[in-house]
Design an enzyme around this catalytic site. Structure first.
Site, PDB file in Angstrom:
ATOM      1  N   LYS A   1     -15.174  60.805  40.286  1.00  0.00           N
ATOM      2  CA  LYS A   1     -15.823  61.699  39.641  1.00  0.00           C
ATOM      3  C   LYS A   1     -16.880  62.460  40.330  1.00  0.00           C
ATOM      4  CE  LYS A   1     -13.913  60.925  35.027  1.00  0.00           C
ATOM      5  NZ  LYS A   1     -13.408  59.729  35.129  1.00  0.00           N
TER       6      LYS A   1
HETATM    7  C1  LIG Z   1     -11.932  59.672  34.837  1.00  0.00           C
HETATM    8  C2  LIG Z   1     -11.371  58.654  35.502  1.00  0.00           C
HETATM    9  C3  LIG Z   1      -9.862  58.932  35.640  1.00  0.00           C
HETATM   10  C4  LIG Z   1      -9.246  59.883  34.848  1.00  0.00           C
HETATM   11  O1  LIG Z   1      -9.225  61.356  35.246  1.00  0.00           O
HETATM   12  P1  LIG Z   1      -9.053  62.564  34.382  1.00  0.00           P
HETATM   13  O2  LIG Z   1      -9.371  63.776  35.091  1.00  0.00           O
HETATM   14  O3  LIG Z   1      -9.971  62.621  32.945  1.00  0.00           O
HETATM   15  O4  LIG Z   1      -7.482  62.587  33.985  1.00  0.00           O
HETATM   16  C5  LIG Z   1      -9.196  57.820  36.132  1.00  0.00           C
HETATM   17  N1  LIG Z   1      -9.758  56.747  36.800  1.00  0.00           N
HETATM   18  C6  LIG Z   1     -10.952  56.748  36.711  1.00  0.00           C
HETATM   19  C7  LIG Z   1     -11.697  55.565  37.363  1.00  0.00           C
HETATM   20  C8  LIG Z   1     -11.765  57.666  35.971  1.00  0.00           C
HETATM   21  O5  LIG Z   1     -13.181  57.457  36.150  1.00  0.00           O
END
Ligand SMILES: *Cc1c(COP(=O)(O)O)cnc(C)c1O
Length: 494
Positions: free
Chosen positions: A112
């Protein structure tokens, strides 16, 4: 040509990308989409031979066309500098016959960061001349919260309030958030799960009384969740950059199709892959990998989206989601922009917890999207086997994707597994998967033990939390969240 945005649920009100980024969610509860997606393609030959920053500039210029070239360049330079621990930003490494796209080299060790180091810069440019202060309000299942706090901390004219489900994030994730510094940050746990938190945040955004009071004080609320266009767009870059890395390594020729396997929760990450495809990237299959909360697997297989099931707490908590908000954008594109139908399905979902798509829409989806899920046991087996056979340490989320891709034949295409978190973010579960008993060990003891066992070094961003002081001890009920936000605004923008 200017790229304009409107809600997935109606096209009456059209906004620029700057406005869409400042607002987050459309006033009618829909998500901002653009009808120009794909009208202008990126130059693939060029993308294949350039680096991360140049591709990021191309993607932003295409999808956020009201930002000037200078604004785009300065946002990209600021977002992807030495806050990432590698100049490659998202390096691609071999994983058996496939590839691992490491998306966890930012300040919070999760994917993120790629978007949340960019979003505050996009917002800061967008609010110039508008004069309002912006309070970001975010519900997090663990990783988003810290990444938002890191991205927005002490950014002028902004504040950030983060809610996480108390007791449902790892102790390290909890410490990452509870120790966040910055004069403009607020953090609280809530009694409930992630969906409860997200539902409540959506309600606060839609509450006219709250918004009127804040407007009087010159404050607007906005979202840093993956529904924000400014979150989605930066993620498109690494699909393209991974492709370029494959070309540069000689693994593919320009024009060859590549499959991507994506550990999925809110559907933001994998949707960015669909955007990359619409912009001209030769994407073969997008494989949606879920954990035991396999609403999406069932949906892609049956055409019925049904959230009426027990929420299961898994060892991949950032994917413990029953309502994948960004899916709404895909529905919009799969119906060629039929806002009325999208709005009706979303109304069904909110009223009854279920909706069913017609066969022709599902067929269209299945032309690109595939799916699979992994239980916690599958996930642990995959972490162990990947370590034993490849000497590659992966986290619990990445392992869900790896497990799903391992069950499939490759169909002759190169395959990229998106690796969404550093394994040390989930040390206890990774360690247990490697066969070590972790009873009574806290997050740091697990980190030390994992380092000793594997020789893979724990990132400083996480090991350093040991000495950090808890600054945000609050836990509140769901009906107190709105007051918490208003109090944070009053304090931050006093
Ligand atoms: C947020 C997240 C996901 C999922 O991603 P999305 O965009 O919500 O589908 C997968 N793995 C990790 C480690 C995350 O932080």
């Amino acid at each position: 040509m200017e790229t304009l945005y409107h809600s997935t649920r109606s096209s009456n009100e059209v906004v620029t990308s700057k406005q869409a980024i400042l607002t987050g969610i459309a006033p009618d509860g829909g998500l901002y989409v653009s009808d120009q997606l794909g009208a202008q393609l990126v130059d693939l030959a060029r993308v294949a031979h350039q680096g991360y920053h140049a591709t990021a500039r191309d993607v932003l210029a295409t999808l956020l066309s009201d930002y000037t070239a200078d604004e785009v360049a300065s946002c990209v330079a600021g977002a992807y500098g030495d806050n990432f621990d590698t100049p490659a930003i998202t390096p691609l490494t071999p994983l058996g016959a496939d590839w691992l796209l490491e998306l966890y080299h930012g300040p919070t060790c999760a994917f993120k960061d790629v978007a949340l180091q960019m979003l505050p810069r996009l917002m800061s440019v967008a609010r110039e001349g508008d004069g309002h202060d912006v309070m970001i309000v975010t519900a997090t299942s663990g990783d988003t919260g810290k990444a938002a706090l890191e991205g927005f901390a002490d950014v002028a004219g902004t504040g950030v309030t983060v809610f996480y489900p108390d007791g449902k994030v790892s102790d390290i994730q909890h410490l990452q958030m509870a120790t966040q510094r910055g004069a403009n940050v607020a953090v609280a746990g809530i009694r409930g799960n992630f969906d409860d938190a997200q539902t409540q945040v959506k309600r606060i955004f839609a509450d006219p009384a709250v918004n009127a009071r804040l407007a009087e004080a010159g404050v607007v609320l906005s979202s840093a969740n993956s529904i924000n266009v400014g979150r989605l767009v930066p993620q498109v870059t690494y699909y393209m950059d991974a492709y370029a890395q494959l070309v540069q390594r000689g693994a593919i020729a320009v024009g060859d199709e590549v499959d991507y396997c994506v550990p999925t929760g809110n559907f933001g990450d994998v949707l960015a892959g669909y955007y990359a495809k619409r912009l001209g990237l030769p994407v073969g299959r997008l494989i949606v990998a879920s954990n035991t909360n396999k609403v999406l697997t069932d949906f892609i297989e049956t055409g019925t989206y049904d959230r009426r099931r027990d929420f299961v707490k898994t060892i991949s908590p950032s994917m413990d989601i029953l309502i994948s908000s960004n899916l709404e954008r895909l529905l919009y594109y799969l119906t060629d922009g039929d806002c009325e139908r999208v709005a009706a399905w979303m109304a069904d979902l909110s009223k009854t917890g279920v909706y069913t798509l017609p066969t022709e829409v599902m067929d269209r989806m299945r032309e690109t999207f595939d799916c699979g899920f992994a239980t916690d046991d599958d996930t642990r087996d995959t972490i162990r086997s990947t370590w034993e056979s490849e000497h590659v340490l992966i986290d619990t989320h990445t392992a869900v994707g790896k497990c799903v891709i391992d069950r499939r034949a490759s169909e002759g295409r190169q395959r990229v597994c998106l690796s969404t978190a550093n394994p040390y973010k989930f040390s206890a579960d990774v360690l247990a998967a490697l066969g070590v008993r972790t009873d009574g060990m806290d997050g740091f003891a697990c980190m030390d033990a994992l380092q000793e066992l594997t020789g893979v070094e724990a990132p400083r961003q996480l090991s350093g939390l040991r000495e950090a002081k808890v600054l945000h001890p609050d836990v509140c009920d769901q009906d107190e969240m709105s007051d918490f936000v208003e109090a944070a605004c009053a304090r931050v923008f006093a």
